[in-house]
Motif scaffolding. Structure first.
Motif, PDB file in Angstrom:
ATOM      1  N   VAL A  20       0.847  -1.190   0.000  1.00  0.00           N
ATOM      2  CA  VAL A  20       0.000   0.000   0.000  1.00  0.00           C
ATOM      3  C   VAL A  20       0.883   1.240   0.000  1.00  0.00           C
ATOM      4  CG1 VAL A  20      -0.135   0.126   2.527  1.00  0.00           C
ATOM      5  CG2 VAL A  20      -1.979   1.115   1.140  1.00  0.00           C
ATOM      6  N   ASN A  21       0.379   2.304  -0.576  1.00  0.00           N
ATOM      7  CA  ASN A  21       1.056   3.599  -0.532  1.00  0.00           C
ATOM      8  C   ASN A  21       0.041   4.630  -0.046  1.00  0.00           C
ATOM      9  OD1 ASN A  21       2.158   6.175  -2.635  1.00  0.00           O
ATOM     10  ND2 ASN A  21       3.370   5.344  -0.977  1.00  0.00           N
ATOM     11  N   ARG A  22       0.252   5.087   1.185  1.00  0.00           N
ATOM     12  CA  ARG A  22      -0.719   5.985   1.810  1.00  0.00           C
ATOM     13  C   ARG A  22      -0.305   7.443   1.632  1.00  0.00           C
ATOM     14  NH1 ARG A  22       0.294   1.933   5.925  1.00  0.00           N
ATOM     15  NH2 ARG A  22      -1.465   0.473   6.028  1.00  0.00           N
ATOM     16  N   PRO A  23      -1.269   8.351   1.485  1.00  0.00           N
ATOM     17  CA  PRO A  23      -0.927   9.778   1.443  1.00  0.00           C
ATOM     18  C   PRO A  23      -0.279  10.209   2.752  1.00  0.00           C
ATOM     19  CG  PRO A  23      -3.197   9.403   0.722  1.00  0.00           C
ATOM     20  CD  PRO A  23      -2.717   8.117   1.319  1.00  0.00           C
ATOM     21  N   GLU A  24       0.685  11.103   2.643  1.00  0.00           N
ATOM     22  CA  GLU A  24       1.356  11.644   3.812  1.00  0.00           C
ATOM     23  C   GLU A  24       0.659  12.912   4.280  1.00  0.00           C
ATOM     24  OE1 GLU A  24       4.290  10.546   5.643  1.00  0.00           O
ATOM     25  OE2 GLU A  24       3.435   8.783   4.692  1.00  0.00           O
ATOM     26  N   PHE A  25       1.048  13.370   5.496  1.00  0.00           N
ATOM     27  CA  PHE A  25       0.445  14.562   6.074  1.00  0.00           C
ATOM     28  C   PHE A  25       0.406  15.720   5.080  1.00  0.00           C
ATOM     29  CE2 PHE A  25       2.476  12.864  10.158  1.00  0.00           C
ATOM     30  CZ  PHE A  25       1.360  12.120  10.474  1.00  0.00           C
ATOM     31  N   ARG A  26       1.569  16.047   4.559  1.00  0.00           N
ATOM     32  CA  ARG A  26       1.713  17.248   3.736  1.00  0.00           C
ATOM     33  C   ARG A  26       0.937  17.148   2.438  1.00  0.00           C
ATOM     34  NH1 ARG A  26       1.111  20.863   1.378  1.00  0.00           N
ATOM     35  NH2 ARG A  26       2.442  22.595   0.745  1.00  0.00           N
ATOM     36  N   GLU A  27       0.726  15.920   1.939  1.00  0.00           N
ATOM     37  CA  GLU A  27       0.054  15.744   0.665  1.00  0.00           C
ATOM     38  C   GLU A  27      -1.455  15.923   0.749  1.00  0.00           C
ATOM     39  OE1 GLU A  27       3.348  12.510  -0.945  1.00  0.00           O
ATOM     40  OE2 GLU A  27       1.427  11.847  -0.135  1.00  0.00           O
ATOM     41  N   ILE A  28      -1.982  15.911   1.963  1.00  0.00           N
ATOM     42  CA  ILE A  28      -3.427  16.060   2.140  1.00  0.00           C
ATOM     43  C   ILE A  28      -3.811  17.463   2.597  1.00  0.00           C
ATOM     44  CG2 ILE A  28      -5.397  15.273   3.508  1.00  0.00           C
ATOM     45  CD1 ILE A  28      -4.311  12.515   3.449  1.00  0.00           C
ATOM     46  N   VAL A  29      -3.044  18.046   3.497  1.00  0.00           N
ATOM     47  CA  VAL A  29      -3.428  19.352   4.036  1.00  0.00           C
ATOM     48  C   VAL A  29      -3.391  20.416   2.944  1.00  0.00           C
ATOM     49  CG1 VAL A  29      -2.657  18.829   6.364  1.00  0.00           C
ATOM     50  CG2 VAL A  29      -1.052  19.854   4.762  1.00  0.00           C
ATOM     51  N   PRO A  30      -4.315  21.369   2.964  1.00  0.00           N
ATOM     52  CA  PRO A  30      -4.375  22.383   1.898  1.00  0.00           C
ATOM     53  C   PRO A  30      -3.426  23.553   2.094  1.00  0.00           C
ATOM     54  CG  PRO A  30      -6.246  22.622   3.385  1.00  0.00           C
ATOM     55  CD  PRO A  30      -5.500  21.408   3.849  1.00  0.00           C
ATOM     56  N   TYR A  31      -2.424  23.414   2.960  1.00  0.00           N
ATOM     57  CA  TYR A  31      -1.451  24.485   3.175  1.00  0.00           C
ATOM     58  C   TYR A  31      -0.717  24.807   1.873  1.00  0.00           C
ATOM     59  CZ  TYR A  31       3.132  26.418   4.468  1.00  0.00           C
ATOM     60  OH  TYR A  31       4.270  27.181   4.527  1.00  0.00           O
ATOM     61  N   VAL A  32      -0.559  26.088   1.549  1.00  0.00           N
ATOM     62  CA  VAL A  32       0.104  26.541   0.329  1.00  0.00           C
ATOM     63  C   VAL A  32       1.459  27.140   0.683  1.00  0.00           C
ATOM     64  CG1 VAL A  32      -0.020  28.075  -1.665  1.00  0.00           C
ATOM     65  CG2 VAL A  32      -2.109  26.999  -0.793  1.00  0.00           C
ATOM     66  N   TYR A  33       2.496  26.631   0.011  1.00  0.00           N
ATOM     67  CA  TYR A  33       3.859  27.079   0.276  1.00  0.00           C
ATOM     68  C   TYR A  33       4.502  27.482  -1.042  1.00  0.00           C
ATOM     69  CZ  TYR A  33       8.864  26.717   1.347  1.00  0.00           C
ATOM     70  OH  TYR A  33      10.217  26.975   1.477  1.00  0.00           O
ATOM     71  N   TYR A  34       5.172  28.639  -1.052  1.00  0.00           N
ATOM     72  CA  TYR A  34       5.843  29.095  -2.273  1.00  0.00           C
ATOM     73  C   TYR A  34       7.258  28.531  -2.322  1.00  0.00           C
ATOM     74  CZ  TYR A  34       7.887  32.024  -5.893  1.00  0.00           C
ATOM     75  OH  TYR A  34       8.514  32.461  -7.033  1.00  0.00           O
ATOM     76  N   ASN A  35       7.539  27.811  -3.401  1.00  0.00           N
ATOM     77  CA  ASN A  35       8.864  27.224  -3.609  1.00  0.00           C
ATOM     78  C   ASN A  35       9.624  28.098  -4.601  1.00  0.00           C
ATOM     79  OD1 ASN A  35      11.030  25.586  -4.755  1.00  0.00           O
ATOM     80  ND2 ASN A  35      10.118  23.873  -3.644  1.00  0.00           N
ATOM     81  N   PHE A  36      10.679  28.741  -4.115  1.00  0.00           N
ATOM     82  CA  PHE A  36      11.439  29.680  -4.932  1.00  0.00           C
ATOM     83  C   PHE A  36      12.131  28.982  -6.091  1.00  0.00           C
ATOM     84  CE2 PHE A  36      15.164  32.293  -5.916  1.00  0.00           C
ATOM     85  CZ  PHE A  36      14.617  33.567  -5.964  1.00  0.00           C
ATOM     86  N   ASP A  37      12.594  27.744  -5.883  1.00  0.00           N
ATOM     87  CA  ASP A  37      13.348  27.040  -6.926  1.00  0.00           C
ATOM     88  C   ASP A  37      12.518  26.791  -8.175  1.00  0.00           C
ATOM     89  OD1 ASP A  37      15.618  26.978  -5.405  1.00  0.00           O
ATOM     90  OD2 ASP A  37      15.220  24.993  -4.563  1.00  0.00           O
ATOM     91  N   VAL A  38      11.216  26.522  -7.996  1.00  0.00           N
ATOM     92  CA  VAL A  38      10.362  26.197  -9.148  1.00  0.00           C
ATOM     93  C   VAL A  38       9.397  27.330  -9.477  1.00  0.00           C
ATOM     94  CG1 VAL A  38      10.537  23.725  -8.735  1.00  0.00           C
ATOM     95  CG2 VAL A  38       8.685  25.000  -7.671  1.00  0.00           C
ATOM     96  N   PHE A  39       9.537  28.473  -8.821  1.00  0.00           N
ATOM     97  CA  PHE A  39       8.703  29.670  -9.032  1.00  0.00           C
ATOM     98  C   PHE A  39       7.214  29.344  -8.873  1.00  0.00           C
ATOM     99  CE2 PHE A  39      11.428  29.793 -13.171  1.00  0.00           C
ATOM    100  CZ  PHE A  39      12.599  29.738 -12.458  1.00  0.00           C
ATOM    101  N   ALA A  40       6.841  28.510  -7.938  1.00  0.00           N
ATOM    102  CA  ALA A  40       5.443  28.074  -7.875  1.00  0.00           C
ATOM    103  C   ALA A  40       5.037  27.740  -6.446  1.00  0.00           C
ATOM    104  CB  ALA A  40       5.240  26.852  -8.767  1.00  0.00           C
ATOM    105  N   ASN A  41       3.709  27.753  -6.206  1.00  0.00           N
ATOM    106  CA  ASN A  41       3.138  27.338  -4.937  1.00  0.00           C
ATOM    107  C   ASN A  41       2.928  25.827  -4.927  1.00  0.00           C
ATOM    108  OD1 ASN A  41       2.883  29.919  -3.694  1.00  0.00           O
ATOM    109  ND2 ASN A  41       1.088  30.332  -4.976  1.00  0.00           N
ATOM    110  N   ILE A  42       2.958  25.244  -3.729  1.00  0.00           N
ATOM    111  CA  ILE A  42       2.702  23.813  -3.538  1.00  0.00           C
ATOM    112  C   ILE A  42       1.580  23.667  -2.515  1.00  0.00           C
ATOM    113  CG2 ILE A  42       3.661  21.598  -2.810  1.00  0.00           C
ATOM    114  CD1 ILE A  42       6.418  22.657  -3.585  1.00  0.00           C
TER     115      ILE A  42
END
Length: 927
Positions: free
Chosen positions: A673-695
């Motif tokens: 099985v491969n379960r979703p992790e904490f960060r993959e479910i929560v709707p928190y938005v984080y800006y990643n400077f390396d890829v110029f995009a939000n996650i």
């Protein structure tokens, strides 16, 4: 009587071993070889070799190797002895002048009971032969690497070591990909206990925190078994740190590295603090304890005062990078007790070094139009980093003939300060821009285990248990991002600051685990036996994540917003005021969350052994999983409360058929099985400077289930040699991947489920001594894999079938080792390459010509060379070159354009830079 007999045996051994110091000065004949257990092929350290009625004798070393030189020509009887093994006698061995005889000796367990003799020995798993033997006798498909082989390379941490294992590649220098499957599909245990993730945005153990010198062995299980957690598909990585002291020993190592393009070049970093030198600089940059919960509800003057309080240092420190520095100190000690043996290994390690990546090309593209690639962003980056690691290991082992207790502790602190200067053109706004990011990150990892093994009845039943605790902390205080634009419409043709932000985030992961395993052996007859295994496992992980986001309010006049990379004048304290510059709060409720998961498991399995030919393991594992998350949706208003519970059953079968003692086939099946992790479910938005995009996360993410099949042939020509060839096939339902989509003026990354996927491939692993070519001291290794994968989407979806994210279609590791213990020389040359793999999933459009293609990391040839020389008994000097070819790291997109009846491929360069060739020199002292 018992003590007297022990003294007599010890005395006899001492006398026999002491003969090894008697030598004849005139060169005559010689005899050498390796002494191993006939059944397990493990080396027998301390076995004595004696030429009867002569002064010639010696004892085998750690690897079971022995050598007797300067023997007077003649015919001899050679006797080999080892406690609890049958004595081996070799008659009529002819020694001739100037000739060297190779005699490899296999010894059998003694059938007679040695009454009154208690033999206490701890099985060592850090040699090539012991790891190879473990792989051979394991029912699950597995690969491994020993401390002995690690010591022959220049690998400095666990991530570099893993590259030497068949089917494994590394991403971002610290995340593992096994059989082409990204880190989310793999599981890692350290010292038989779970490890938490110190990454805020992914499920991954950061392997670069574990120095290679502290590793006893690393095993990678590739097929399922009921004893292992079901949450792995690519591989289950089991790492053991050193815990057995061979002898009382103190060692010290020092190393330095020169990196082309970095060392002695100019480095630019923000002014730091003294505690940065030991990796604890986060505290100086963190928010104060009395920080207001929301700046929007306090008077502006209070916000101004708060801005001054956390303004921090803005000055740029420009300096010349010195060579990297590495220090380590370790202490091994053995204690002889009445009926027990006690062993301790303590170690401290420290390293600090710089990286400079100048003129890094960094581009993003729009849809291909009018016969040409259309840029979205076209930048040149200059990146500067300093990374410091401080670690410690404190392990104890207490054992007797029937009981063993271990207490293992591992700690690592990793601090990184970085500065990125990005300059180029933003084609969306059609303006020249500059982006500037400075940050400090601190990663803290602590792992502790208390374990025991108990033989309840010799060769019938035994029990093992482990209690574990692990902590992972991630602290990113005061990350600063500044956007500047070129003022093209004014008289001054300079860049002015358009936007400035501050980010703070903290993550705390605590993990507790408990396991108990029981084995019972049944010997039905001489030809059939079985082992019943049963166990339970419990694991609790808790995470607390908090983030704060602030933006500088740039108001009024009387100060200049024009600047060239140095912002100390703009953000000077004199410019901070309610009519000029102060921080406004951009923090939302969705920027923090708490989560935990509870995993409870029980398993039962059985090994069936039909003579020495057929071995079968059949098992079933049940896992109860409860995931809880409390946070807010991206609007900051709607609460998100997740409470998922489920029970799953995971069967597994592993079969090994021995054609001969040296040839065997394996067949395996297992469900995972491969379960979703904490960060993959929560709707928190984080800006990643390396890829110029939000996650952001996806609360609708589902579990993925996988059926895994393996077929493997293994051949063991001699001790220490192997040839294996394997096939594997994996079928996924609802595989999880990270993708991105267009959002406003940019893109946003998130996670989603595809419909299904398949992954299959072949693996080849070869370890061969080259003595048949007259090169006795040379060993050749090769491991390679070819892998095919495909993600399938429902019919009618915009997404198009493609390879899995992070999957390499092929990988090759090969090299040659030279080892001459007598002369004290060793050397190695190692080559590594992987096929192109998807680093970022693209954006499909209704018309394929308009696609934003997947981003591929391109193949890169790596060649490493190392050499070492032992000087006397205590000193060893090492040198070498890592990444001798220093080829570019390149990321590209490939877009298939159809025009009429013709189709052609357009290549688009996304990122390109040279990491630098690393020249190492070090010295170690052991006494």
């Amino acid at each position: 009587m018992k003590k007297e007999l022990k003294r007599i045996i010890h005395c006899i051994l001492y006398i026999l071993i002491s003969y090894s110091s008697i030598a004849v000065n005139i060169e005559r004949g010689s005899v050498n070889g390796v002494i191993t257990d006939k059944k397990t092929k493990e080396p027998l350290m301390g076995a004595t070799v004696q030429l009867d009625n002569s002064p010639y004798g010696t004892a085998a070393n750690l690897n079971g190797e022995y050598s007797i030189d300067n023997i007077k020509p003649g015919v001899y009887t050679i006797t080999v002895r080892y406690i609890s093994y049958k004595t081996v006698t070799l008659n009529n061995i002819k020694i001739e002048k100037g000739k060297k005889i190779l005699l490899d000796i296999e010894m059998e367990d003694a059938s007679l009971d040695l009454q009154g003799v208690v033999v206490m020995a701890q099985r060592r798993l850090n040699t090539d032969l012991s790891v190879l033997n473990t792989v051979k006798n394991s029912l699950p498909v597995m690969s491994g690497i020993s401390h002995q082989q690690i010591s022959k390379t220049q690998d400095s941490d666990a991530s570099e070591v893993l590259r030497r294992i068949p089917g494994i590649t590394i991403v971002d220098d610290r995340f593992v990909i096994i059989r082409g499957l990204a880190q989310r599909y793999n599981n890692v245990w350290l010292n038989n206990a779970t490890t938490p993730s110190s990454e805020a945005d992914s499920r991954a153990f950061s392997f670069d925190v574990l120095p290679s010198s502290l590793i006893d062995n690393m095993m990678v299980y590739k097929s399922m078994s009921a004893e292992f957690p079901a949450d792995f598909t690519g591989g289950f990585v089991s790492i053991l740190t050193q815990n057995t002291a061979v002898d009382n020993q103190v060692s010290f190592q020092y190393g330095t590295s020169f990196i082309t393009g970095t060392t002695f070049s100019n480095i630019r970093l923000l002014d730091g603090y003294k505690c940065d030198y030991i990796g604890f600089g986060a505290g100086k940059r963190s928010l104060p304890t009395n920080t207001p919960s929301d700046l929007r509800v306090i008077p502006i003057q209070d916000a101004v005062d708060f801005t001054k309080k956390i303004n921090g240092k803005w000055g740029i420190n420009s300096f010349t990078a010195i060579p990297d520095q590495k220090f380590s100190f370790s202490l091994q000690h053995k204690f002889e007790l009445e009926n027990w043996k006690l062993s301790n290994i303590s170690a401290v390690n420290y390293s600090t070094g710089y990286n400079a990546y100048n003129n890094m090309q960094n581009n993003r593209y729009q849809s291909y139009r009018d016969g040409a690639s259309q840029y979205d962003n076209k930048y040149i980056d200059n990146v500067y980093k300093n990374t410091t690691k401080l670690g410690a290991l404190f392990n104890w082992l207490l054992f007797s003939d029937k009981n063993k207790f271990e207490f293992r502790n591992f700690f690592n602190q990793r601090g990184t300060t970085a500065l990125t200067q990005r300059e180029g053109h933003d084609y969306y706004s059609d303006i020249a821009v500059r982006y500037w990011e400075s940050f400090y990150t601190a990663r803290t990892t602590y792992s502790s285990q208390l374990s025991g093994e108990h033989k309840l009845k010799e060769d019938i039943n035994k029990m093992a248990w482990v209690i574990g605790y692990a902590y992972a902390g991630y602290n990113e205080p005061d990350r600063r991002v500044i956007n500047s634009k070129l003022n093209e419409n004014r008289e001054i043709d300079r860049y002015y600051v358009d936007d400035a932000k501050k980010y703070y985030q903290k993550l705390h992961d605590n993990s507790f685990s408990l396991s108990a395993n029981y084995e019972h052996r049944f010997n039905a007859s001489e030809y059939f036996s079985s082992i019943l295994k049963a166990g339970i496992y419990g694991e609790y992980k808790g995470r607390k994540f908090n983030a704060r986001q602030f933006q500088y309010n740039l108001l009024g006049d009387g100060y200049s917003r024009y600047t060239d990379w140095d912002y100390s004048n703009l953000f000077d304290e004199n410019n901070i005021g309610k009519d000029r510059i102060y921080l406004i709060d951009k923090t939302e409720k969705c920027d923090s969350y708490t989560s935990d998961n509870l995993l409870g498991a029980a398993y039962v399995s059985a090994d069936f052994n039909y003579s020495d030919k057929l071995n079968t393991n059949i098992g079933i594992r049940a896992e109860y999983y409860n995931l809880k998350i409390d946070g807010y949706s991206t609007d900051g208003l709607t609460p998100v409360n997740i409470d998922q519970k489920n029970m799953d059953i995971f069967p597994s079968v592993n079969i090994a058929y021995h054609l001969t003692d040296k040839n065997l086939f394996r067949v395996a099946y297992g469900r995972s099985v491969n379960r979703p992790e904490f960060r993959e479910i929560v709707p928190y938005v984080y800006y990643n400077f390396d890829v110029f995009a939000n996650i952001s996360g996806n609360i609708d993410l589902k579990k993925a289930y996988i059926n895994n099949y393996d077929l493997r042939y293994e051949f063991y020509p001699t001790a220490g040699e192997t040839v294996s060839f394997g096939l594997f096939y994996k079928d996924f339902k609802n595989p999880i991947e990270q993708t991105y989509h267009e959002a406003g003026s940019g893109v946003q990354y998130t996670y989603h489920n595809a419909d299904r996927a398949v992954c299959y491939g072949i693996e080849l692993d070869i370890k061969k001594n080259l003595s048949f070519l007259g090169m006795k001291d040379f060993n050749f290794i090769f491991n390679g894999a070819y892998i095919y994968s495909r993600i399938y989407f429902p019919e009618g979806a915009f997404e198009r079938n493609r390879p899995m994210q992070g999957q390499s279609p092929y990988l090759i590791n090969t090299g040659m080792f030279y080892q001459n213990d007598k002369a004290g020389w060793s050397a190695s040359i190692l080559y590594n390459v992987i096929g192109k793999r998807i680093e970022t999933v693209g954006i499909p459009k209704q018309n394929p010509n308009d696609d934003i293609p997947d981003v591929y990391e391109m193949p890169r040839n790596m060649l490493d060379f190392s050499i070492s020389k032992k000087i006397g008994k205590y000193v060893e000097i090492k040198g070498g070159i890592v990444d001798l070819l220093n080829t570019k790291v390149v990321y590209k997109q490939f877009l298939k354009i159809t025009e009429g009846e013709s189709t052609h491929t357009v290549e688009q360069l996304v990122k390109s830079y040279r990491p630098g060739m690393q020249i190492n020199l070090g010295v170690s002292v052991k006494f």
